[in-house]
Design an enzyme around this catalytic site. Sequence first.
Site, PDB file in Angstrom:
ATOM      1  N   GLU A   5       0.916  -1.219  -0.057  1.00 23.15           N
ATOM      2  CA  GLU A   5       0.012  -0.132   0.201  1.00 23.15           C
ATOM      3  C   GLU A   5       0.842   1.289   0.168  1.00 23.15           C
ATOM      4  O   GLU A   5       1.777   1.463   0.672  1.00 23.15           O
ATOM      5  CB  GLU A   5      -0.894  -0.110   1.353  1.00 23.15           C
ATOM      6  CG  GLU A   5      -1.690   1.330   1.633  1.00 23.15           C
ATOM      7  CD  GLU A   5      -2.227   1.090   2.881  1.00 23.15           C
ATOM      8  OE1 GLU A   5      -3.553   1.727   2.857  1.00 23.15           O
ATOM      9  OE2 GLU A   5      -1.911   0.553   3.645  1.00 23.15           O
ATOM     10  N   LYS A  37      -9.946   2.390  -1.324  1.00 25.15           N
ATOM     11  CA  LYS A  37     -10.030   1.888   0.079  1.00 25.15           C
ATOM     12  C   LYS A  37     -11.322   2.417   0.621  1.00 25.15           C
ATOM     13  O   LYS A  37     -11.564   3.548   0.532  1.00 25.15           O
ATOM     14  CB  LYS A  37      -8.825   2.260   0.607  1.00 25.15           C
ATOM     15  CG  LYS A  37      -8.625   1.816   2.122  1.00 25.15           C
ATOM     16  CD  LYS A  37      -7.388   2.103   2.878  1.00 25.15           C
ATOM     17  CE  LYS A  37      -7.183   1.456   4.199  1.00 25.15           C
ATOM     18  NZ  LYS A  37      -5.819   2.059   4.516  1.00 25.15           N
ATOM     19  N   CYS A  86      -5.267  -2.826   3.634  1.00 23.31           N
ATOM     20  CA  CYS A  86      -4.682  -2.635   4.958  1.00 23.31           C
ATOM     21  C   CYS A  86      -6.022  -2.566   5.866  1.00 23.31           C
ATOM     22  O   CYS A  86      -6.443  -3.719   6.336  1.00 23.31           O
ATOM     23  CB  CYS A  86      -4.173  -1.374   5.008  1.00 23.31           C
ATOM     24  SG  CYS A  86      -3.028  -1.019   6.573  1.00 23.31           S
TER      25      CYS A  86
END
Length: 263
Positions: free
Chosen positions: A44, A118, A153
Amino acid sequence: MVTVALIQVDLTTSDAARPRPLQPVEALIRDAAADGAEFIVLPELWRTGPFELESTVGAAEPITGPTAVAMSDLAAELGVWLHAGSILESDGAPAAARLFNTSLLFDPAGELIATYRKRHLFGFDSGEAALLDAGDDVVVVDTPLGPTGLATCYDLRFPEHFRTLLDVGAESIVLTSGWPDVRIGHWRTLTRARAIENQVNLLACNATGLSGTVPLGGSSAVIDPWGAVTAEAGPGATTLLTQVDPTAPARTRAEFPVLRDRR
């Protein structure tokens, strides 16, 4: 079997205000392809750092920006699937732009076949939670790993995201991350849990080194649908090379049909 490579990039830099250079990571991608990798994954925000957003927002770029162009060209040159980790994406003119943490997936022709913004932003009213916009879409796309879902994440802490990926057909999930070392025990527990409860292959690529002042934990891993860790990296910079069986999820679900008992 599909040969995969998770490139655990060291994000330590002496100049956090500038994006990290492309060339060292391009060299790692070339090395992975030379070693036989067919599907390569990066961590990421490897150019701007997950814990440096206050100083790197000026390095945000569009989907058509230099990182995407370089990764597209490299995927096509090497003939590999390339999950280019995520970029700090700007979706418009600077005065009105929204910013996203956006993953990019390229096919062996260099085509950008999937993007994922995200959905769960970390920081509790600071960091990316304060500076970025959350994405809305759940993304699953066909790859050599089977129907493949995307996650980033902090998404790992939200099982409903992974359940939604399952509900739209995911049999493998790629997780790109900049997970801190202080909570790496959670990383190991949650990656196995997400693989087990959804009976998927999980490719979890984490960064290492320092992002700002935050040590990142490495420990990238490939986990099968039974929760067996088939390959795991240590804390330092490395490329984790292993094989993934794309037929394992369907076989596991047939042998142990727990998912049909959901209510």
